[in-house]
Design a protein around this motif. Structure first.
Motif, PDB file in Angstrom:
ATOM      1  N   SER A   1       0.839  -1.196   0.000  1.00 36.99           N
ATOM      2  CA  SER A   1       0.000   0.000   0.000  1.00 36.99           C
ATOM      3  C   SER A   1       0.877   1.251   0.000  1.00 36.99           C
ATOM      4  CB  SER A   1      -0.902   0.016   1.237  1.00 36.99           C
ATOM      5  OG  SER A   1      -0.133   0.177   2.418  1.00 36.99           O
ATOM      6  N   PRO A   2       0.363   2.357  -0.511  1.00 34.42           N
ATOM      7  CA  PRO A   2       1.160   3.590  -0.530  1.00 34.42           C
ATOM      8  C   PRO A   2       1.631   4.007   0.863  1.00 34.42           C
ATOM      9  CG  PRO A   2      -0.763   3.799  -1.942  1.00 34.42           C
ATOM     10  CD  PRO A   2      -0.930   2.522  -1.198  1.00 34.42           C
ATOM     11  N   GLU A   3       0.766   3.803   1.863  1.00 34.72           N
ATOM     12  CA  GLU A   3       1.141   4.208   3.218  1.00 34.72           C
ATOM     13  C   GLU A   3       2.319   3.387   3.733  1.00 34.72           C
ATOM     14  OE1 GLU A   3      -1.850   3.350   2.275  1.00 34.72           O
ATOM     15  OE2 GLU A   3      -3.108   5.151   2.484  1.00 34.72           O
ATOM     16  N   VAL A   4       2.268   2.074   3.506  1.00 39.40           N
ATOM     17  CA  VAL A   4       3.365   1.221   3.959  1.00 39.40           C
ATOM     18  C   VAL A   4       4.635   1.523   3.177  1.00 39.40           C
ATOM     19  CG1 VAL A   4       4.204  -1.150   4.092  1.00 39.40           C
ATOM     20  CG2 VAL A   4       1.874  -0.618   4.813  1.00 39.40           C
ATOM     21  N   CYS A   5       4.513   1.725   1.878  1.00 40.40           N
ATOM     22  CA  CYS A   5       5.693   2.030   1.066  1.00 40.40           C
ATOM     23  C   CYS A   5       6.345   3.342   1.504  1.00 40.40           C
ATOM     24  CB  CYS A   5       5.326   2.095  -0.412  1.00 40.40           C
ATOM     25  SG  CYS A   5       4.872   0.486  -1.121  1.00 40.40           S
ATOM     26  N   ASP A   6       5.510   4.339   1.781  1.00 39.14           N
ATOM     27  CA  ASP A   6       6.055   5.613   2.268  1.00 39.14           C
ATOM     28  C   ASP A   6       6.744   5.427   3.623  1.00 39.14           C
ATOM     29  OD1 ASP A   6       5.126   6.884   0.028  1.00 39.14           O
ATOM     30  OD2 ASP A   6       3.321   7.702   1.001  1.00 39.14           O
ATOM     31  N   ALA A   7       6.143   4.603   4.481  1.00 39.24           N
ATOM     32  CA  ALA A   7       6.732   4.363   5.803  1.00 39.24           C
ATOM     33  C   ALA A   7       8.071   3.641   5.688  1.00 39.24           C
ATOM     34  CB  ALA A   7       5.761   3.554   6.664  1.00 39.24           C
ATOM     35  N   LEU A   8       8.160   2.685   4.775  1.00 37.14           N
ATOM     36  CA  LEU A   8       9.421   1.968   4.560  1.00 37.14           C
ATOM     37  C   LEU A   8      10.497   2.909   4.034  1.00 37.14           C
ATOM     38  CD1 LEU A   8       8.085  -1.335   2.945  1.00 37.14           C
ATOM     39  CD2 LEU A   8       8.982  -1.057   5.264  1.00 37.14           C
ATOM     40  N   ALA A   9      10.114   3.788   3.146  1.00 32.56           N
ATOM     41  CA  ALA A   9      11.078   4.741   2.591  1.00 32.56           C
ATOM     42  C   ALA A   9      11.549   5.722   3.661  1.00 32.56           C
ATOM     43  CB  ALA A   9      10.442   5.495   1.419  1.00 32.56           C
ATOM     44  N   GLU A  10      10.624   6.150   4.524  1.00 34.58           N
ATOM     45  CA  GLU A  10      10.968   7.135   5.559  1.00 34.58           C
ATOM     46  C   GLU A  10      11.881   6.542   6.626  1.00 34.58           C
ATOM     47  OE1 GLU A  10       8.665   9.602   9.104  1.00 34.58           O
ATOM     48  OE2 GLU A  10       7.584   9.116   7.251  1.00 34.58           O
ATOM     49  N   THR A  11      11.620   5.310   7.021  1.00 35.83           N
ATOM     50  CA  THR A  11      12.360   4.698   8.138  1.00 35.83           C
ATOM     51  C   THR A  11      13.597   3.929   7.697  1.00 35.83           C
ATOM     52  OG1 THR A  11      10.999   2.697   8.017  1.00 35.83           O
ATOM     53  CG2 THR A  11      10.248   4.479   9.486  1.00 35.83           C
ATOM     54  N   GLY A  12      13.658   3.532   6.436  1.00 37.54           N
ATOM     55  CA  GLY A  12      14.776   2.715   5.980  1.00 37.54           C
ATOM     56  C   GLY A  12      14.659   1.259   6.356  1.00 37.54           C
ATOM     57  N   VAL A  13      13.464   0.809   6.794  1.00 38.05           N
ATOM     58  CA  VAL A  13      13.263  -0.591   7.175  1.00 38.05           C
ATOM     59  C   VAL A  13      13.345  -1.474   5.935  1.00 38.05           C
ATOM     60  CG1 VAL A  13      11.596  -2.267   8.051  1.00 38.05           C
ATOM     61  CG2 VAL A  13      11.937  -0.097   9.246  1.00 38.05           C
ATOM     62  N   ARG A  14      14.193  -2.490   6.002  1.00 37.03           N
ATOM     63  CA  ARG A  14      14.345  -3.428   4.892  1.00 37.03           C
ATOM     64  C   ARG A  14      14.239  -4.880   5.350  1.00 37.03           C
ATOM     65  NH1 ARG A  14      13.558   0.738   3.149  1.00 37.03           N
ATOM     66  NH2 ARG A  14      14.672   1.952   1.549  1.00 37.03           N
ATOM     67  N   TYR A  15      14.358  -5.115   6.638  1.00 34.84           N
ATOM     68  CA  TYR A  15      14.329  -6.476   7.171  1.00 34.84           C
ATOM     69  C   TYR A  15      13.442  -6.526   8.405  1.00 34.84           C
ATOM     70  CZ  TYR A  15      18.317  -7.510   4.149  1.00 34.84           C
ATOM     71  OH  TYR A  15      19.131  -7.688   3.061  1.00 34.84           O
ATOM     72  N   VAL A  16      13.032  -7.745   8.740  1.00 38.29           N
ATOM     73  CA  VAL A  16      12.208  -7.959   9.935  1.00 38.29           C
ATOM     74  C   VAL A  16      12.740  -9.184  10.673  1.00 38.29           C
ATOM     75  CG1 VAL A  16       9.912  -8.435  10.844  1.00 38.29           C
ATOM     76  CG2 VAL A  16      10.164  -6.990   8.804  1.00 38.29           C
ATOM     77  N   LEU A  17      12.961  -9.018  11.980  1.00 35.01           N
ATOM     78  CA  LEU A  17      13.313 -10.140  12.844  1.00 35.01           C
ATOM     79  C   LEU A  17      12.051 -10.686  13.477  1.00 35.01           C
ATOM     80  CD1 LEU A  17      16.570  -9.242  14.841  1.00 35.01           C
ATOM     81  CD2 LEU A  17      16.204 -11.219  13.353  1.00 35.01           C
ATOM     82  N   ASP A  18      11.895 -11.999  13.445  1.00 29.04           N
ATOM     83  CA  ASP A  18      10.724 -12.652  14.038  1.00 29.04           C
ATOM     84  C   ASP A  18      11.205 -13.601  15.135  1.00 29.04           C
ATOM     85  OD1 ASP A  18       8.417 -13.898  14.721  1.00 29.04           O
ATOM     86  OD2 ASP A  18       8.035 -14.813  12.769  1.00 29.04           O
ATOM     87  N   PHE A  19      11.016 -13.181  16.404  1.00 25.74           N
ATOM     88  CA  PHE A  19      11.371 -14.008  17.559  1.00 25.74           C
ATOM     89  C   PHE A  19      10.103 -14.448  18.278  1.00 25.74           C
ATOM     90  CE2 PHE A  19      15.796 -11.927  18.376  1.00 25.74           C
ATOM     91  CZ  PHE A  19      16.256 -12.486  17.199  1.00 25.74           C
ATOM     92  N   ASP A  20       9.044 -14.653  17.567  1.00 22.15           N
ATOM     93  CA  ASP A  20       7.746 -14.879  18.206  1.00 22.15           C
ATOM     94  C   ASP A  20       7.561 -16.309  18.685  1.00 22.15           C
ATOM     95  OD1 ASP A  20       5.445 -13.629  19.083  1.00 22.15           O
ATOM     96  OD2 ASP A  20       4.244 -14.448  17.450  1.00 22.15           O
ATOM     97  N   GLY A  21       8.593 -17.153  18.534  1.00 22.12           N
ATOM     98  CA  GLY A  21       8.435 -18.537  18.960  1.00 22.12           C
ATOM     99  C   GLY A  21       8.151 -18.673  20.437  1.00 22.12           C
TER     100      GLY A  21
END
Length: 644
Positions: free
Chosen positions: A580-600
C-alpha cells in the motif's frame, strides 16, 4: 567464550576510570588512599563534562575530548596547587601497608569471583527490561559520536529527552573504541571494574575518613563491601540499573570529601575539600541524579552536625543567628531540591513491598529487599551502634546518623503507607525499594566496619593468649581476620544474589528474553543485513537487542519509546498491506528493509504494544525468509520495489 577475551576491555576500563582523575588528583597534591579513592569519581566527572562539551561543540565523541579536558584540568590543578591549595602534608611512618592491601584485594577477588561465576561468559548480558536501552544506547553513542546527556535520549524520543544520565554509556563506548571489543564485553568489563575496585576503594576511603587508619576497621570495611546483595549485586540483576550503579559506586568517595570539608578539625584548609567536592559532583550527577540526591541525603547528618556545632560554639549572638539562618536555609533548600530533582510523576508508581514492621525488620537484620538475613553484617551493625553510644565522638555520631538516614529512607519506601511521606522523601528514587536498598548498604557500611572491628577487639581483650599471639604475628592475624570475615559473610544472602545474576545472564532455552537460537541469528546479522538497512521487529520478544549486539539499526531500539506514525504503520500493517502507498512511504521514511521474528517464545512480559503487522510474514507475499535458527527468523521485505 574464554574469559581471557575480556582482558583488553578490563585494561581499557581500568585506564579510563583511573588515569584521567588520578592525574588531576595527583596534581591537586592528593596522595595515598585519597589519591586512589577519588581517581574514579574524578575520571567519571571528566568523561561526563567532556561528553557535554563534545555534544555542544560538535566535536565527535571519543578519547580526544576526554584527553583535551584532562589536560585543561591538569593545568588548572597545577595553578590551584601553586597559588591556592594547601601544601602536601609531610609523610609520616604509617607502618605496614598490609591493611590497605587486604582491604582492596580481598573484596576485589571476592566480588570478581562472584560476578565471573554468575555472568557465566564475558559475552553474556543481563536479559532485563532496562538493558534494551543501556546496550543500545552505547551503540547509539558509537554511531552518532555523541555521548552527551542532552543527546542520548533522542534514541527513543525524536524530540529528545531534556536529560538522560549518560556517564555509563560514555564510559562503555570509550572502552569499545580503545579495546575493539563488542558492546557486551566492554559493558561487562566496566561492571567488573566498578563493582570490584571503585566501590570497595571508595568505601574504605570513607571509613578511614571517619575512623582513621586503624588496621581492623580498614580490613573490615573492605571485606564487608562484598557482604550484602544490596550493593553491588542488586543493581546488576534488577533493572538493570547501570547508571545508578556507577553513581552509587562513586558516592562513598563523595561522602568522604564532604566529611573532610565539614569536619571540625582544620587539618587541611577547607577550600581544598570544597574544590574536590565540586569536581566530583558532576560525575555523580551525570551518572545518575538518584546518586546525587543520595549524596545530599547521606551528607545531611554531616551538615547538621557541623552547623549545630558552629551554633553552639559561636562566641556572639550575631554569629549564632547567622549559623541558625544557614541551617534553616539548608533545610529549606534540601526540601525544594527533593521536589525538583525527581522523575516525571507518571514514572513514580512503585508500591510498598512489605508492612512497616517487616521493613524495619529487614533493616535490623540486614535483609533488605527481602533477601536472606545477612547474620554477620546485621551483628556488626548492632555492635557498631552500641559502640557509638558507649564511646561517642563527633565522627561516630555522624556515622550513626548516616546509617539512620539510609535505614529510614528504605523503611519509608518499602513499608510506609503514608503516600505523602513517600512522595516527599523517596520520589527522587521512583519510590523504588531496590534503589534505596543499594543506598542503604552504602550508608551502613562504615558503621558495620566499626562493629566488626570492635567485636574483634573485645574478643582479644577477653582471651589473653589470643591477644599475645596476634601481637607476635600481626600480619598473619590480620590475614586470618580477613579470611574469617570473608568466609562468614559469604552466606545465603550473597549466594542468592549470585543466583539472581546468573538467572538473568545465562543463555539457555528458557532464558528470560533471548534464547540461544535467537542470539545465534543476531550474531549473523552483520553478514546478512547490509549497513544502513533498518530492522523491524516486535521488541517485546527481544528483537531490540539486535542493535546493541550486532550494530545493525532497529526500528524500535527500546520497549517504551515514541513510536512515529511511519513506525506504527509498519508495525501494524506490513504483513497484510505491504504494497500500500502508506506502507511504502513508511518503509522509505524509516529505511526498514528487514524484519526479525522471535515470536516462537512470545512476549517476555505483558504489554499494550501492537505489532500484529509483523506476526504473519511467513505467509505474506511482501517478505521472504533470509535465514533462520530454530524459531528465530529473519525476513527481507520484497514489496514497494525493494526486491532487487
Amino acid at each position: 567464550m574464554n574469559w581471557i577475551v575480556i582482558l583488553p576491555s578490563l585494561l581499557a576500563a581500568t585506564g579510563l576510570i583511573a588515569l584521567p582523575g588520578g592525574v588531576v588528583a595527583y596534581l591537586l597534591r592528593l596522595r595515598g588512599l585519597w589519591l586512589v579513592g577519588v581517581a574514579a569519581p574524578l575520571s567519571v566527572s571528566l568523561m561526563a563534562v567532556s561528553a557535554v562539551v563534545s555534544g555542544w561543540t560538535g566535536v565527535p565523541w571519543g578519547p580526544f575530548p576526554l584527553v583535551g579536558l584532562t589536560v585543561l584540568a591538569a593545568v588548572a590543578a597545577i595553578a590551584w596547587s601553586r597559588w591556592a591549595g594547601s601544601p602536601v602534608a609531610p609523610r609520616r611512618a604509617t607502618g605496614s601497608r598490609l591493611p590497605g592491601i587486604l582491604s582492596v584485594v580481598v573484596p576485589a577477588v571476592v566480588i570478581g569471583f562472584v560476578l565471573a561465576r554468575s555472568m557465566v561468559s564475558p559475552d553474556y548480558f543481563a536479559q532485563r527490561y532496562d538493558n534494551f536501552f543501556h546496550l543500545n544506547a552505547v551503540q547509539y553513542v558509537l554511531d552518532t559520536a555523541n555521548a552527551s546527556p542532552l543527546w542520548v535520549g533522542t534514541m527513543t524520543s525524536p524530540d529528545g529527552l531534556p536529560f538522560y544520565p549518560s556517564a555509563w554509556h560514555a564510559v562503555v563506548s570509550l572502552v569499545v573504541m580503545l579495546s575493539g571489543a563488542s558492546v557486551v564485553v566492554a559493558n561487562n568489563a566496566v561492571v567488573f571494574i566498578v563493582a570490584a575496585l571503585v566501590w570497595p576503594i571508595g568505601a574504605v576511603l570513607l571509613t578511614r575518613t571517619f575512623f582513621g587508619s586503624g588496621r581492623l576497621v580498614l580490613v573490615a570495611a573492605g571485606v564487608l563491601t562484598a557482604a550484602s546483595p544490596a550493593f553491588p549485586y542488586l543493581p546488576l540483576h534488577y533493572g538493570v540499573l547501570y547508571p545508578l550503579f556507577l553513581g552509587l559506586a562513586c558516592l562513598p568517595a563523595g561522602l568522604a570529601v564532604a566529611y573532610r570539608a565539614l569536619r571540625p578539625e582544620r587539618v587541611t584548609r577547607r577550600h581544598d575539600a570544597v574544590l574536590l567536592l565540586v569536581l566530583i559532583v558532576p560525575g555523580i550527577g551525570v551518572a545518575h541524579p538518584g546518586a546525587l540526591i543520595g549524596l545530599l541525603a547521606l551528607s545531611f547528618p554531616m551538615v547538621v552536625a557541623f552547623l549545630t556545632r558552629q551554633i553552639v560554639r559561636a562566641p556572639r549572638i550575631r554569629a549564632r543567628i547567622l549559623w541558625v539562618s544557614t541551617l534553616i536555609g539548608y533545610l529549606v533548600a534540601g526540601l525544594v531540591l527533593l521536589q525538583r530533582v525527581r522523575p516525571p510523576a507518571d514514572q513514580i508508581y512503585w508500591p510498598v513491598i512489605a508492612s512497616l514492621p517487616h521493613a524495619i525488620g529487614e533493616v535490623v537484620s540486614a535483609a533488605v529487599y527481602q533477601y536472606p538475613v545477612a547474620y554477620v553484617l546485621a551483628g556488626a551493625l548492632v555492635i557498631g551502634a552500641y559502640s557509638v553510644i558507649r564511646r561517642p565522638t563527633y565522627g561516630r555520631w555522624v556515622v550513626l546518623g548516616v546509617a539512620a538516614v539510609g535505614g529510614l529512607l528504605y523503611v519509608i519506601v518499602a513499608g510506609s503507607t503514608i503516600e505523602l511521606l513517600r512522595t516527599w522523601l523517596t520520589a527522587p528514587w521512583y519510590n523504588n525499594a531496590p534503589r534505596l536498598a543499594s543506598l542503604w548498604m552504602i550508608a551502613v557500611l562504615p558503621l558495620a566496619a566499626l562493629g566488626a572491628s570492635a567485636f574483634v577487639r573485645w574478643v582479644l581483650r577477653h582471651i589473653p593468649r589470643l591477644h599475645l599471639w596476634t601481637d607476635a604475628h600481626r600480619a598473619t592475624s590480620l590475614i586470618v581476620f580477613a579470611l574469617v570475615l570473608t568466609i562468614t559473610t559469604q552466606g545465603a544472602a550473597v549466594r542468592q544474589a549470585a543466583a539472581d545474576i546468573e538467572y538473568t545472564h545465562e543463555l539457555r532455552a528458557d532464558a528470560p528474553i533471548i534464547t540461544p537460537d535467537e542470539l545465534a541469528l543476531i550474531d549473523r546479522l552483520d553478514e546478512l543485513v547490509p549497513e544502513g538497512a533498518v530492522i523491524a521487529g516486535d521488541p517485546w520478544t527481544g528483537t531490540s537487542f539486535a542493535y546493541g549486539l550486532s550494530g545493525r539499526q532497529v526500528l524500535m531500539p527500546h520497549l517504551l519509546m515514541d513510536e512515529t506514525a511511519a513506525a506504527r504503520i509498519i508495525n501494524t500493517r506490513l504483513d497484510t498491506e505491504g504494497d500500500s502507498p502508506e506502507v511504502c512511504d513508511a518503509l522509505a521514511e524509516t529505511g526498514v528493509r528487514y524484519v526479525l521474528d522471535f515470536d516462537g517464545g512470545g512476549d517476555f512480559m505483558d504489554n499494550d504494544g501492537d505489532f500484529t503487522g509483523l506476526d504473519q510474514l511467513a505467509d505474506s507475499p511482501y517478505a521472504e525468509l533470509v535465514a533462520e535458527d530454530g524459531d528465530a527468523r529473519l525476513f527481507r521485505i520484497v514489496s514497494c520495489g525493494l526486491s532487487s
